[in-house]
Design a protein around this motif. Structure first.
Motif, short mmCIF file in Angstrom:
data_model
loop_
_atom_site.label_atom_id
_atom_site.label_comp_id
_atom_site.label_asym_id
_atom_site.label_seq_id
_atom_site.Cartn_x
_atom_site.Cartn_y
_atom_site.Cartn_z
N TYR A 66 31.61 -50.29 -17.27
CA TYR A 66 31.63 -49.69 -15.93
C TYR A 66 30.27 -49.07 -15.60
CZ TYR A 66 36.69 -50.28 -15.88
OH TYR A 66 37.95 -50.81 -15.90
N ARG A 67 29.67 -48.41 -16.57
CA ARG A 67 28.36 -47.80 -16.35
C ARG A 67 27.33 -48.88 -16.05
NH1 ARG A 67 27.14 -45.98 -21.28
NH2 ARG A 67 28.90 -44.57 -21.19
N GLU A 68 27.39 -49.97 -16.80
CA GLU A 68 26.47 -51.09 -16.60
C GLU A 68 26.64 -51.70 -15.21
OE1 GLU A 68 23.60 -53.87 -18.17
OE2 GLU A 68 24.48 -52.16 -19.20
N LYS A 115 27.75 -50.22 -12.54
CA LYS A 115 27.24 -49.27 -11.55
C LYS A 115 25.72 -49.34 -11.48
CE LYS A 115 27.39 -44.38 -10.35
NZ LYS A 115 27.74 -43.04 -10.80
N LEU A 116 25.05 -49.46 -12.64
CA LEU A 116 23.59 -49.53 -12.66
C LEU A 116 23.08 -50.82 -12.04
CD1 LEU A 116 22.77 -48.10 -16.20
CD2 LEU A 116 22.29 -47.05 -13.99
N GLN A 165 35.77 -49.00 -20.76
CA GLN A 165 35.11 -47.71 -20.61
C GLN A 165 34.30 -47.38 -21.86
OE1 GLN A 165 35.45 -45.70 -17.86
NE2 GLN A 165 34.03 -44.22 -18.69
N ARG A 181 15.01 -41.93 -15.25
CA ARG A 181 16.41 -41.69 -15.58
C ARG A 181 16.60 -41.60 -17.10
NH1 ARG A 181 19.87 -45.35 -17.07
NH2 ARG A 181 18.68 -47.08 -16.17
N GLY A 236 31.12 -49.31 -22.20
CA GLY A 236 30.09 -48.98 -21.23
C GLY A 236 29.93 -50.03 -20.13
#
Length: 66
Positions: free
Chosen positions: A27-29, A31-32, A22, A45, A25
């Motif tokens: 998880y964010r990556e 998702k993107l 987390q 964005r 980053g």
């Protein structure tokens, strides 16, 4: 990335791994990257994120000046 398992406590090690992912980053990556993002959408964005950060910094600055 290294996570040590102490006393055969896998649940605690998994929690530590999730927390590290987390913070990095990941998880964010993920998702993107799940769907293709057009360059114009990416620019929009990133611009919106920059505006949001600037507004937050202004609020903090005003609060500090009071």
């Amino acid at each position: 990335m290294l996570i040590t398992v102490r006393d055969n406590n896998v649940d605690q090690a998994l929690r530590a791994l999730k927390k590290k992912l987390q913070r990095e980053g990941v998880y964010r990556e993920m998702k993107l990257r799940r769907h293709y993002e057009k360059p114009s959408e990416k620019r929009a964005r990133e611009h919106a994120a920059a505006v949001s950060r600037a507004r937050k910094a202004d609020r903090k600055r005003q609060e500090r000046d009071r």
